[in-house]
Motif scaffolding. Structure first.
Motif, PDB file in Angstrom:
ATOM      1  N   VAL A 112      -5.014  -5.868  -0.946  1.00  0.00           N
ATOM      2  CA  VAL A 112      -3.310  -6.074  -0.461  1.00  0.00           C
ATOM      3  C   VAL A 112      -2.553  -5.717  -1.832  1.00  0.00           C
ATOM      4  CG1 VAL A 112      -1.560  -7.614   0.254  1.00  0.00           C
ATOM      5  CG2 VAL A 112      -3.727  -7.315   1.584  1.00  0.00           C
ATOM      6  N   LEU A 113      -2.704  -6.454  -2.984  1.00  0.00           N
ATOM      7  CA  LEU A 113      -2.109  -6.412  -4.068  1.00  0.00           C
ATOM      8  C   LEU A 113      -1.918  -4.812  -4.487  1.00  0.00           C
ATOM      9  CD1 LEU A 113      -0.695  -7.034  -6.610  1.00  0.00           C
ATOM     10  CD2 LEU A 113      -2.955  -7.807  -7.773  1.00  0.00           C
ATOM     11  N   VAL A 114      -3.219  -3.982  -4.695  1.00  0.00           N
ATOM     12  CA  VAL A 114      -3.275  -2.682  -5.010  1.00  0.00           C
ATOM     13  C   VAL A 114      -2.379  -1.853  -3.975  1.00  0.00           C
ATOM     14  CG1 VAL A 114      -4.808  -0.632  -5.237  1.00  0.00           C
ATOM     15  CG2 VAL A 114      -5.422  -2.870  -5.932  1.00  0.00           C
ATOM     16  N   VAL A 115      -2.415  -2.062  -2.656  1.00  0.00           N
ATOM     17  CA  VAL A 115      -1.631  -1.159  -1.718  1.00  0.00           C
ATOM     18  C   VAL A 115      -0.263  -1.422  -1.920  1.00  0.00           C
ATOM     19  CG1 VAL A 115      -1.387  -0.781   0.616  1.00  0.00           C
ATOM     20  CG2 VAL A 115      -3.570  -0.969  -0.099  1.00  0.00           C
ATOM     21  N   SER A 116      -0.016  -2.684  -2.146  1.00  0.00           N
ATOM     22  CA  SER A 116       1.477  -3.229  -2.259  1.00  0.00           C
ATOM     23  C   SER A 116       2.351  -2.645  -3.542  1.00  0.00           C
ATOM     24  CB  SER A 116       1.616  -4.869  -2.227  1.00  0.00           C
ATOM     25  OG  SER A 116       1.023  -5.294  -1.257  1.00  0.00           O
ATOM     26  N   VAL A 117       1.428  -2.554  -4.552  1.00  0.00           N
ATOM     27  CA  VAL A 117       1.946  -2.018  -5.724  1.00  0.00           C
ATOM     28  C   VAL A 117       2.106  -0.521  -5.590  1.00  0.00           C
ATOM     29  CG1 VAL A 117       1.415  -1.410  -8.188  1.00  0.00           C
ATOM     30  CG2 VAL A 117       0.962  -3.621  -7.240  1.00  0.00           C
ATOM     31  N   ALA A 118       1.195   0.156  -4.967  1.00  0.00           N
ATOM     32  CA  ALA A 118       1.126   1.655  -4.566  1.00  0.00           C
ATOM     33  C   ALA A 118       2.294   1.964  -3.595  1.00  0.00           C
ATOM     34  CB  ALA A 118      -0.207   2.125  -4.203  1.00  0.00           C
TER      35      ALA A 118
END
Length: 298
Positions: A112-118
């Motif tokens: 979720v963090l990776v997708v949110s940053v992207a």
């Protein structure tokens, strides 16, 4: 303010409830998949049941109109969360142990963090980056040790598919949050499950007709009834309700509940046993996720 705090409390109760149900999935799916039911048959049958259940709320609530411009994104959501996530999860669980599968599911907050940053929803901080590196290293260790002879119930590709399933969940939680706040949860799930059941039917029809029901004992029938009726519609109703009140990173915290219960159930049912290296790598994964979550709370 009081109504909002009540909504947040109910959202946390809903999150706890849906993760308890999902924890029960792992041992029950493991009991059936690959032995009595093909993954495609399980996916298709569970989506059909979820679609039927999604129409029941119309008996007590008026139907809600979905705007034409939103249908495209709803179709994408249906294919992602209904067909792709469910298929990867079923094939993954048919080729890995319930314990490995449930522990790998806890990587969701990191994804979720990776997708949110992207998606420019969040930004990396040093603590989040450190948590991501530690957590991912724990998850990768679990995935690659699954191919050793000692882990006889796990396969590398089964665990890779569980990661892919978690990635799809993360994409849904970040990109489709706007839809969840715009429409009633029951309206959204009715559209998502009806579309996903129709899309999956051509792939699942033949495997469903090939199920050897005469080989089923009472335990198999009870497990089948549970996985078809309970885990798909009900927990997603609770998850989507919670997303109205809490951010995706908060809702993903509750994935911690899953491995604890899944391990206890799997060991109690004699389906699996916990390896020391898996426990160590799980603690590394949990440490990484804990760093990310603690940074979100500051």
């Amino acid at each position: 303010a009081n109504m909002k705090s009540n909504g947040i409390l109910r959202a946390h109760i809903a999150l706890l409830g849906c993760n308890i149900v999902w924890a029960c999935d792992y041992p029950f799916y493991n009991l059936l998949l690959g032995k009595y039911l093909a993954p495609a048959a399980m996916v298709s049958a569970s989506l059909i049941v979820a679609a039927i259940l999604s129409w029941l709320p119309l008996f007590w609530e008026r139907g809600e109109r979905i705007e034409r411009k939103d249908w495209g994104i709803i179709i994408v959501a249906a294919i992602l969360i209904g067909v792709v996530r469910k298929t990867m999860m079923m094939f993954g669980l048919s080729r890995t142990s319930p314990i490995d599968g449930s522990i790998i599911a806890t990587i969701t907050p990191l994804l979720v963090l990776v997708v949110s940053v992207a998606a420019h929803v969040e930004r990396f901080t040093l603590r989040k980056l450190l948590g991501l590196v530690i957590g991912m290293s724990g998850a990768m260790a679990i995935i690659f040790t699954s191919s050793s002879a000692k882990h006889e119930n796990s396969e590398l590709w089964g665990n890779v598919m569980m990661i892919c399933s978690g990635t799809v969940t993360a994409l849904y939680m970040v990109f489709f949050k706007r839809l969840v706040t715009k429409y009633r949860v029951t309206t959204l799930l009715r559209a998502i499950y009806t579309i996903s059941a129709v899309v999956m039917l051509p792939f699942g029809l033949k495997p469903m007709t090939e199920v050897a029901f005469h080989d089923f004992n009472t335990h198999n029938w009870l497990a089948t009834a549970f996985v078809l009726i309970v885990p798909t519609y009900l927990p997603n109703l609770l998850l989507n309700y919670s997303l109205r009140f809490v951010p995706p990173t908060t809702s993903s915290i509750y994935t911690y509940v899953q491995p604890v219960l899944a391990v206890a159930l799997s060991v109690a049912m004699g389906l699996d046993h916990l390896h020391l290296d898996t426990l160590l790598f799980a603690l590394i994964l949990f440490t990484g996720v804990g760093l990310v979550i603690s940074d979100n709370r500051q």
